[in-house]
Design a protein around this motif. Structure first.
Motif, mmCIF file in Angstrom:
data_model
loop_
_atom_site.group_PDB
_atom_site.id
_atom_site.type_symbol
_atom_site.label_atom_id
_atom_site.label_comp_id
_atom_site.label_asym_id
_atom_site.label_seq_id
_atom_site.Cartn_x
_atom_site.Cartn_y
_atom_site.Cartn_z
ATOM 1 N N ASP A 62 0.839 -1.203 0.000
ATOM 2 C CA ASP A 62 0.000 0.000 0.000
ATOM 3 C C ASP A 62 0.871 1.248 0.000
ATOM 4 O O ASP A 62 1.684 1.456 0.874
ATOM 5 C CB ASP A 62 -0.934 -0.003 1.211
ATOM 6 C CG ASP A 62 -0.182 -0.030 2.535
ATOM 7 O OD1 ASP A 62 0.586 -0.987 2.741
ATOM 8 O OD2 ASP A 62 -0.347 0.912 3.343
ATOM 9 N N THR A 63 0.690 2.079 -1.002
ATOM 10 C CA THR A 63 1.486 3.297 -1.149
ATOM 11 C C THR A 63 0.809 4.459 -0.430
ATOM 12 O O THR A 63 -0.417 4.561 -0.409
ATOM 13 C CB THR A 63 1.662 3.643 -2.636
ATOM 14 O OG1 THR A 63 2.329 2.559 -3.293
ATOM 15 C CG2 THR A 63 2.465 4.919 -2.829
ATOM 16 N N ALA A 64 1.613 5.313 0.176
ATOM 17 C CA ALA A 64 1.129 6.551 0.789
ATOM 18 C C ALA A 64 1.929 7.714 0.221
ATOM 19 O O ALA A 64 3.138 7.599 -0.014
ATOM 20 C CB ALA A 64 1.271 6.510 2.306
ATOM 21 N N ILE A 65 1.240 8.834 -0.006
ATOM 22 C CA ILE A 65 1.850 10.048 -0.553
ATOM 23 C C ILE A 65 1.714 11.159 0.484
ATOM 24 O O ILE A 65 0.681 11.299 1.130
ATOM 25 C CB ILE A 65 1.164 10.465 -1.866
ATOM 26 C CG1 ILE A 65 1.477 9.468 -2.985
ATOM 27 C CG2 ILE A 65 1.593 11.858 -2.301
ATOM 28 C CD1 ILE A 65 0.742 9.753 -4.276
ATOM 29 N N PHE A 66 2.782 11.973 0.612
ATOM 30 C CA PHE A 66 2.807 13.070 1.584
ATOM 31 C C PHE A 66 3.121 14.373 0.861
ATOM 32 O O PHE A 66 4.266 14.618 0.477
ATOM 33 C CB PHE A 66 3.874 12.809 2.652
ATOM 34 C CG PHE A 66 3.684 11.540 3.438
ATOM 35 C CD1 PHE A 66 3.107 11.558 4.701
ATOM 36 C CD2 PHE A 66 4.080 10.315 2.914
ATOM 37 C CE1 PHE A 66 2.932 10.394 5.427
ATOM 38 C CE2 PHE A 66 3.909 9.134 3.627
ATOM 39 C CZ PHE A 66 3.325 9.179 4.892
ATOM 40 N N PHE A 67 2.099 15.210 0.655
ATOM 41 C CA PHE A 67 2.293 16.540 0.094
ATOM 42 C C PHE A 67 2.600 17.526 1.215
ATOM 43 O O PHE A 67 2.101 17.379 2.332
ATOM 44 C CB PHE A 67 1.023 17.017 -0.618
ATOM 45 C CG PHE A 67 0.759 16.390 -1.954
ATOM 46 C CD1 PHE A 67 1.358 16.890 -3.098
ATOM 47 C CD2 PHE A 67 -0.105 15.314 -2.073
ATOM 48 C CE1 PHE A 67 1.111 16.321 -4.339
ATOM 49 C CE2 PHE A 67 -0.366 14.742 -3.306
ATOM 50 C CZ PHE A 67 0.240 15.243 -4.445
ATOM 51 N N GLY A 68 3.373 18.547 0.917
ATOM 52 C CA GLY A 68 3.621 19.574 1.917
ATOM 53 C C GLY A 68 4.739 20.513 1.496
ATOM 54 O O GLY A 68 5.651 20.127 0.759
ATOM 55 N N LEU A 69 4.673 21.736 1.974
ATOM 56 C CA LEU A 69 5.725 22.711 1.735
ATOM 57 C C LEU A 69 6.887 22.475 2.698
ATOM 58 O O LEU A 69 6.815 21.628 3.587
ATOM 59 C CB LEU A 69 5.168 24.131 1.883
ATOM 60 C CG LEU A 69 4.048 24.494 0.904
ATOM 61 C CD1 LEU A 69 3.493 25.874 1.228
ATOM 62 C CD2 LEU A 69 4.540 24.444 -0.531
ATOM 63 N N SER A 70 7.941 23.244 2.539
ATOM 64 C CA SER A 70 9.136 23.097 3.375
ATOM 65 C C SER A 70 8.798 23.242 4.852
ATOM 66 O O SER A 70 8.067 24.154 5.251
ATOM 67 C CB SER A 70 10.166 24.153 2.976
ATOM 68 O OG SER A 70 11.297 24.088 3.808
ATOM 69 N N GLY A 71 9.320 22.331 5.655
ATOM 70 C CA GLY A 71 9.151 22.414 7.096
ATOM 71 C C GLY A 71 7.904 21.755 7.641
ATOM 72 O O GLY A 71 7.652 21.805 8.845
ATOM 73 N N THR A 72 7.110 21.115 6.779
ATOM 74 C CA THR A 72 5.868 20.497 7.250
ATOM 75 C C THR A 72 6.039 19.037 7.639
ATOM 76 O O THR A 72 5.155 18.473 8.275
ATOM 77 C CB THR A 72 4.761 20.609 6.186
ATOM 78 O OG1 THR A 72 5.216 19.996 4.968
ATOM 79 C CG2 THR A 72 4.421 22.067 5.910
ATOM 80 N N GLY A 73 7.150 18.407 7.239
ATOM 81 C CA GLY A 73 7.409 17.040 7.688
ATOM 82 C C GLY A 73 7.423 15.970 6.618
ATOM 83 O O GLY A 73 7.367 14.779 6.944
ATOM 84 N N LYS A 74 7.520 16.348 5.331
ATOM 85 C CA LYS A 74 7.517 15.339 4.272
ATOM 86 C C LYS A 74 8.617 14.306 4.461
ATOM 87 O O LYS A 74 8.385 13.098 4.422
ATOM 88 C CB LYS A 74 7.696 15.996 2.893
ATOM 89 C CG LYS A 74 6.535 16.805 2.397
ATOM 90 C CD LYS A 74 6.651 17.122 0.914
ATOM 91 C CE LYS A 74 7.981 17.710 0.512
ATOM 92 N NZ LYS A 74 8.281 18.972 1.202
ATOM 93 N N THR A 75 9.847 14.783 4.649
ATOM 94 C CA THR A 75 10.983 13.874 4.775
ATOM 95 C C THR A 75 10.895 13.060 6.055
ATOM 96 O O THR A 75 11.073 11.835 6.055
ATOM 97 C CB THR A 75 12.298 14.668 4.747
ATOM 98 O OG1 THR A 75 12.376 15.394 3.515
ATOM 99 C CG2 THR A 75 13.498 13.742 4.850
ATOM 100 N N THR A 76 10.591 13.728 7.156
ATOM 101 C CA THR A 76 10.543 13.055 8.452
ATOM 102 C C THR A 76 9.473 11.978 8.487
ATOM 103 O O THR A 76 9.725 10.845 8.925
ATOM 104 C CB THR A 76 10.275 14.085 9.563
ATOM 105 O OG1 THR A 76 11.370 15.000 9.615
ATOM 106 C CG2 THR A 76 10.120 13.419 10.915
ATOM 107 N N LEU A 77 8.269 12.296 8.027
ATOM 108 C CA LEU A 77 7.143 11.379 8.181
ATOM 109 C C LEU A 77 7.150 10.253 7.147
ATOM 110 O O LEU A 77 6.589 9.186 7.395
ATOM 111 C CB LEU A 77 5.830 12.152 8.116
ATOM 112 C CG LEU A 77 5.633 13.126 9.285
ATOM 113 C CD1 LEU A 77 4.446 14.047 9.031
ATOM 114 C CD2 LEU A 77 5.449 12.364 10.592
ATOM 115 N N SER A 78 7.778 10.478 6.008
ATOM 116 C CA SER A 78 7.862 9.391 5.022
ATOM 117 C C SER A 78 8.992 8.423 5.350
ATOM 118 O O SER A 78 8.982 7.281 4.878
ATOM 119 C CB SER A 78 8.048 9.959 3.608
ATOM 120 O OG SER A 78 9.227 10.743 3.518
#
Length: 314
Positions: free
Chosen positions: A12-28
């Motif tokens: 199951d794939t999950a996608i994380f959209f977000g601007l800088s500082g919102t947590g894309k790298t951390t949460l993925s």
């Protein structure tokens, strides 16, 4: 798509959209899921999600092995650190030192993460997360979006800047970037929203708005949402544990707020309950909704009825 992506054990794939500082790298970068990519993905007509960068670009302010082990351990030979300061007399990075800027960063190749999806390709996503760091402390920490709300918030691309992140920013400021990456989008944002809505409906994707920002009040009064709670909310959504809980709509934004979530205190799920003055929260919620509507005026003439139904209720 300006997003990160990962895949679970069941594909199951999950996608994380977000601007800088919102947590894309951390949460993925989830130890329980394989990383497809940190930033910039495509979603094909053949129903695959793929990465086309091959590297990661993470914030490292206050980084610790305990809180973000994958990113911490990716900092090794071949990684590039920016704006950091060494502890005096050593070559050990002081991740708490923001004397140059709070925007301390590291770039590293994706293979510095142990748990990665080989070939950086996943199937149709089951869940999409829109990440925002709301420094006004208004938006719920997790909300389930209707298709119209998903399109509206995708076009809005909201987060907030806080003091110290950019020159001249002395208090929280709303920041809207269409499709969470306006500089990269040559077509009108509503075109991308319609494309995304069709893909989401065809794949029966669940869409969630995640506030990784402030709770208990705005920046300077409240506190940043704890990472462990945000991770728990995302894990619950991925595992289907929020499918059958009770929801209540936000009075101003109309967002469906779950009333319970595993491993998360129920009182933080309704942001109004975390403010010392609930009446002040109501006033500030309306002010933020008005900022959303003012920003959206430039898109409204091109937006269909379903998208406009996703707007705040005021």
């Amino acid at each position: 798509m300006h997003c990160s992506a990962n895949v679970g054990e069941n594909g199951d794939t999950a996608i994380f959209f977000g601007l800088s500082g919102t947590g894309k790298t951390t949460l993925s970068a989830d130890p329980a899921r394989k990383l497809i990519g940190d930033d910039e993905h495509g979603w094909t007509n053949e129903n695959t999600v793929f990465n086309f960068e091959g590297g990661c670009y993470a914030k490292v302010v206050n980084l610790t092995d305990e809180n973000e082990p994958d990113i911490f351990r990716a900092i090794k030979k071949g990684a590039i650190l920016e704006n950091i300061v060494f502890k005096k007399g050593t070559n050990e990075v002081d991740f708490q030192d923001i004397s140059i800027t709070p925007n301390t960063r590291v770039s590293y190749p994706i293979y510095h993460i142990n748990n990665i999806q080989k070939d950086s390709i996943g199937k149709n996503p089951k869940n999409i997360f829109f990440l925002t760091a709301d420094s006004f402390g208004i938006l719920p920490p997790i909300s389930r979006l209707t298709p119209g709300q998903a399109a509206y918030h995708f076009i809005s691309g909201y987060t907030a800047k806080v003091a110290g992140t950019e020159a001249g920013v002395t208090e929280p400021q709303p920041n809207f970037s269409a499709c969470f990456g306006a500089p990269f989008m040559p077509l009108h944002p509503t075109k991308y929203a319609e494309m995304l809505s069709k893909k989401m409906k065809d794949a029966n994707v669940k869409v969630w708005l995640i506030n990784t920002g402030w709770t208990g009040g705005p920046y300077g009064t409240g506190s940043r949402m704890k990472l462990k709670y945000t991770r728990a909310m995302i894990t619950a959504a991925l595992n289907g544990e929020l499918d059958n809980v009770d929801y209540v709509d936000h009075v101003v934004f109309g967002l469906a707020k779950p009333q319970s979530c595993p491993n998360v205190p129920s009182e933080i799920l309704n942001p109004r309950n975390t403010w010392a003055d609930p009446n002040l929260y109501d006033i500030k919620a309306v002010e933020l909704a008005q900022k959303f509507k003012a920003n959206f005026e430039k898109f409204s003439a091109f937006a269909n009825a379903e998208i406009m139904e996703g707007a705040p209720l005021i």
